[in-house]
Design an enzyme around this catalytic site. Structure first.
Site, short mmCIF file in Angstrom:
data_model
loop_
_atom_site.label_atom_id
_atom_site.label_comp_id
_atom_site.label_asym_id
_atom_site.label_seq_id
_atom_site.Cartn_x
_atom_site.Cartn_y
_atom_site.Cartn_z
N ASN A 137 0.44 3.96 2.05
CA ASN A 137 0.38 4.52 3.40
C ASN A 137 -0.28 3.52 4.33
O ASN A 137 -1.35 2.98 4.04
CB ASN A 137 -0.41 5.83 3.41
CG ASN A 137 0.43 7.01 2.93
OD1 ASN A 137 1.21 6.88 1.99
ND2 ASN A 137 0.27 8.14 3.57
N VAL A 138 0.36 3.28 5.48
CA VAL A 138 -0.13 2.29 6.43
C VAL A 138 -0.17 2.89 7.84
O VAL A 138 0.28 2.28 8.80
CB VAL A 138 0.73 1.01 6.42
CG1 VAL A 138 0.50 0.22 5.15
CG2 VAL A 138 2.23 1.35 6.55
N THR A 151 -2.41 3.27 10.09
CA THR A 151 -3.10 2.53 11.14
C THR A 151 -2.17 1.56 11.85
O THR A 151 -2.35 1.23 13.02
CB THR A 151 -4.31 1.78 10.55
OG1 THR A 151 -5.17 2.73 9.92
CG2 THR A 151 -5.10 1.05 11.62
N ASP A 202 2.93 14.02 6.13
CA ASP A 202 1.69 13.55 5.52
C ASP A 202 0.51 14.45 5.86
O ASP A 202 0.45 15.02 6.95
CB ASP A 202 1.42 12.12 6.00
CG ASP A 202 0.49 11.35 5.09
OD1 ASP A 202 0.57 11.56 3.87
OD2 ASP A 202 -0.29 10.53 5.59
N HIS A 223 -3.34 5.59 -0.18
CA HIS A 223 -3.53 5.66 1.27
C HIS A 223 -4.50 4.56 1.68
O HIS A 223 -5.22 4.01 0.86
CB HIS A 223 -4.10 7.03 1.65
CG HIS A 223 -3.12 8.14 1.53
ND1 HIS A 223 -2.93 9.09 2.51
CD2 HIS A 223 -2.23 8.46 0.54
CE1 HIS A 223 -2.01 9.94 2.13
NE2 HIS A 223 -1.56 9.58 0.94
N GLY A 224 -4.52 4.26 2.97
CA GLY A 224 -5.45 3.24 3.45
C GLY A 224 -5.03 1.83 3.08
O GLY A 224 -5.86 0.98 2.81
N ALA A 225 -3.73 1.57 3.10
CA ALA A 225 -3.25 0.23 2.75
C ALA A 225 -3.27 -0.74 3.93
O ALA A 225 -3.14 -1.95 3.74
CB ALA A 225 -1.84 0.30 2.17
N SER A 226 -3.44 -0.22 5.15
CA SER A 226 -3.55 -1.10 6.31
C SER A 226 -4.78 -1.99 6.15
O SER A 226 -5.88 -1.50 5.91
CB SER A 226 -3.68 -0.29 7.60
OG SER A 226 -2.54 0.50 7.82
N GLY A 271 -7.91 4.12 8.08
CA GLY A 271 -8.31 3.32 9.24
C GLY A 271 -8.69 1.91 8.83
O GLY A 271 -8.15 1.34 7.89
#
Length: 200
Positions: free
Chosen positions: A169-170, A172, A17, A147-150, A116
């Site tokens: 994408n997770v 975090t 990544d 991205h940034g799915a957390s 994040g």
């Protein structure tokens, strides 16, 4: 690493990544990854196109899938922080040219998602933009990545899937699960892959 190879009971793939260095990605191409992400999001558009096209051509010659990012996410990932004022949503017109020129397999879009943690007010995703981007990507045979799915709710994730997202994408969430690695560089996937390559 313990030195043993564990056979998975389900199909898996290993992805590299956020490759934002040409030298780094040239090394990654030799390490046995199944796919990689060319991250030229910090570059001007034309430079991002050129960088992504170069790596994409090399990766495809090795039968690797290529993801790239167009736009700029705020937040922190891998010790790199992007301030809010640097963020930029994915431009639909640029996306058309970007996909055609680079021949990527997957596009990481910027629709208000962040790396994040999201602010206390929560995420504010441009789902209308996501719908338009998916319309373009589906015509080109390109997968949509978020991205940034957390921290996104189940309802938002389900809506994004309906609107074409096929990879989330997770990162975090990952570090707290990395203690299973016994290497001194627990969080360094390059180190892990290099170690595995030597053992093979």
């Amino acid at each position: 690493m313990t030195g043993c190879i564990v056979e998975a009971k389900v199909p898996i793939t290993v992805h590299f990544d956020h490759g934002n260095s040409k030298q780094e990605l040239l090394e990654v191409l030799e390490m046995g990854f199944d796919s990689l992400m060319v991250d030229g999001s910090h570059l001007p558009f034309k430079d991002n196109v050129s960088y992504t096209k170069y790596i994409s051509s090399l990766a495809h010659s090795k039968k690797m899938l290529v993801e790239a990012e167009l736009g700029r996410l705020s937040g922190t990932e891998d010790d790199l922080t992007v301030e809010d004022y640097e963020t930029k949503l994915t431009d639909i017109n640029q996306a058309y040219e970007f996909i055609d020129t680079t021949a990527i397999d997957a596009l990481a879009v910027c629709i208000g998602n962040v790396h994040g943690k999201y602010p206390p007010s929560g995420p504010n995703l441009r789902l209308d933009l996501l719908k338009d981007l998916y319309g373009l990507c589906s015509k080109k045979g390109v997968h949509v990545v978020l991205h940034g799915a957390s921290g996104l709710s189940k309802e938002i994730i389900e809506e994004c899937i309906k609107l074409g997202v096929r990879k989330f994408n997770v990162n975090t969430e990952v570090p707290k699960h990395m203690d299973a690695l016994s290497s001194p560089n627990k969080k360094d996937l390059i180190y892990v892959m290099a170690s595995l390559q030597k053992k093979l």
